[in-house]
Motif scaffolding. Structure first.
Motif, short mmCIF file in Angstrom:
data_model
loop_
_atom_site.label_atom_id
_atom_site.label_comp_id
_atom_site.label_asym_id
_atom_site.label_seq_id
_atom_site.Cartn_x
_atom_site.Cartn_y
_atom_site.Cartn_z
N GLY A 202 0.58 -1.06 0.37
CA GLY A 202 -0.04 -0.24 0.21
C GLY A 202 1.13 0.93 0.28
O GLY A 202 0.23 2.38 0.56
N GLU A 203 2.12 0.91 0.12
CA GLU A 203 2.73 1.96 0.33
C GLU A 203 2.73 3.32 -1.01
O GLU A 203 3.35 4.65 -0.92
N PHE B 215 3.79 -0.57 16.50
CA PHE B 215 2.63 -0.76 16.54
C PHE B 215 1.72 0.35 16.19
O PHE B 215 1.21 1.11 15.77
N PRO B 216 2.25 1.84 16.97
CA PRO B 216 1.93 3.01 16.63
C PRO B 216 1.65 3.16 14.99
O PRO B 216 1.29 3.30 14.96
N PRO B 217 2.94 3.11 14.52
CA PRO B 217 2.83 3.41 12.72
C PRO B 217 1.84 2.81 12.65
O PRO B 217 1.20 2.97 10.97
N LEU B 218 1.81 1.50 12.83
CA LEU B 218 0.49 1.10 11.98
C LEU B 218 -1.12 1.08 11.82
O LEU B 218 -1.29 1.33 11.45
N ALA C 204 -4.45 -5.98 4.63
CA ALA C 204 -3.28 -6.28 5.31
C ALA C 204 -2.61 -5.49 5.70
O ALA C 204 -2.01 -6.35 7.11
N LEU C 205 -3.07 -4.10 6.45
CA LEU C 205 -2.12 -4.25 7.78
C LEU C 205 -2.92 -4.78 8.92
O LEU C 205 -2.00 -4.87 9.90
N TYR C 206 -4.22 -4.75 9.20
CA TYR C 206 -5.20 -5.83 10.05
C TYR C 206 -4.19 -6.74 10.18
O TYR C 206 -4.00 -7.45 11.08
N ARG D 269 -5.86 3.57 10.42
CA ARG D 269 -6.88 4.47 10.04
C ARG D 269 -6.45 5.88 9.59
O ARG D 269 -8.10 6.13 9.10
N THR D 270 -5.77 5.85 8.57
CA THR D 270 -5.91 6.66 7.83
C THR D 270 -5.77 6.32 6.43
O THR D 270 -6.47 7.00 5.37
N GLN D 271 -5.72 4.93 5.73
CA GLN D 271 -4.86 4.77 4.39
C GLN D 271 -4.01 5.70 3.66
O GLN D 271 -4.28 5.57 2.86
N ASP D 272 -2.98 6.16 4.35
CA ASP D 272 -2.59 7.53 3.60
C ASP D 272 -0.95 6.09 2.95
O ASP D 272 -0.22 6.04 4.08
N PRO D 273 -0.58 6.78 1.68
CA PRO D 273 0.42 5.99 1.63
C PRO D 273 1.54 6.21 1.68
O PRO D 273 2.66 5.36 2.42
N LYS D 274 1.84 7.53 2.54
CA LYS D 274 3.33 8.10 3.58
C LYS D 274 3.49 7.60 4.75
O LYS D 274 4.31 6.97 5.56
#
Length: 305
Positions: free
Chosen positions: A192-193, A242-245, A201-203, A250-255
């Motif tokens: 997702g980058e 975990f914090p950045p994940l 995939a994130l979950y 929450r945002t689905q922001d590629p960055k």
């Protein structure tokens, strides 16, 4: 420096990531008990185990650097559209020169491992082949791709364990599933980058991270009465990944997804420090952890993903 040809070639090898590969080998060395032999067993002559660790470290540098550089070779056309600043599409390094460098690095990786024993050489060759398969074909496969990348990391950890080759054929070699699962999770999340929108995939990646932490804790509990020595390292690992994940979910922001991937890649050092502490005690864990500031410093100068 950033405009030099040398810097462009170094960019292809992702130096910050190479340090995490060294941590794989050092952790494998700890699992095999190699660190303690280095200070307590002189029957094979002074420096023998130091030499073996040095050869294995050099081997993984060649294997990882060559593998990730080949990734840019095979991705040159795609990078021209999505990442034109990369060394090959920007014209700072030719595709042919990058391919030659990658090949030489992989060969050097195998040759360095052969200085330890035949098992190490065989493992290095397998890792090199798996890396090229991933670069050329595996990364395009939805299910096999993450497993393929994870197998490279598992082989890297086993490369460190191969200092005691008899352990490769023992149940202890199953510890290779830990980096396999962890890196498979990173690989899934990294898709997702560029475009984002990969919440499932994130979950799933977060679930796999949680499993790894619990598994290491359980393994250390079963392996040693001093299992508590592993807990601080695992807390540090959780704090890093975990914090950045969670922000990415929450945002689905590629960055932010990219930042989550970067944090997880660098945190491979903490993962390896946890394994080292579990099998050889906290002092060895701290030695492996000393690679973290080196990787973080290089991450400020070179791209991680």
């Amino acid at each position: 420096m950033k405009d030099s040809k040398l810097f462009a070639f170094l960019q292809l090898t992702r130096p910050a990531n190479v340090v995490t590969a060294i941590a794989d080998v050092w952790a494998g060395f700890a699992i095999a008990g190699g660190w303690w032999f280095m200070v307590s067993d002189w029957t094979l002559g002074p420096g023998v185990f130091w030499q073996k660790l040095a050869w294995l470290s050099l081997s993984t540098i060649g294997l990882y650097a060559g593998g990730v550089a080949f990734n840019d070779v095979f991705d040159a056309e795609l990078d021209a559209l999505e990442r034109p600043e990369r060394p090959i599409p920007s014209g700072r390094v030719s595709k042919g020169a990058a391919a030659w460098m990658s090949t030489i690095l992989l060969i050097l990786g195998v040759l360095a491992a052969s200085q330890v024993n035949i098992v190490a050489a065989g493992l290095a060759l397998i890792v090199a082949i798996l890396a090229v398969i991933y670069d050329y074909w595996g990364k395009h496969q939805f299910y096999f791709g993450p497993v393929n990348m994870g197998m490279c990391r598992a082989g890297n950890l086993l490369l460190g364990i191969s200092v005691a080759p008899e352990l490769i054929h023992s149940p202890l070699s199953l510890i290779g599933f830990i980096p396999l699962i962890y890196v498979a999770a990173i690989t899934m999340i990294s898709r997702g980058e560029v475009h984002g929108e990969n919440r499932k995939a994130l979950y799933l990646g977060g679930t796999m991270y949680s499993f790894i932490i619990l598994f290491i804790l359980a393994a250390s509990y079963l392996w040693s009465p001093d299992y508590w020595q592993t807990i601080p390292f695992l807390i540090g690992l959780a704090f890093m990944i975990f914090p950045p994940l969670i922000k990415a979910i929450r945002t689905q922001d590629p960055k932010l997804i990219g930042k989550s991937v970067k944090a997880a890649v660098i945190s491979l050092i903490i993962l390896n420090a946890s394994l080292s502490a579990a099998f050889s005690g906290w002092k060895i864990g701290v030695i492996v952890l000393l690679l973290l500031p080196v990787s973080l410093w290089l991450a400020k100068k070179f791209a991680v993903t």
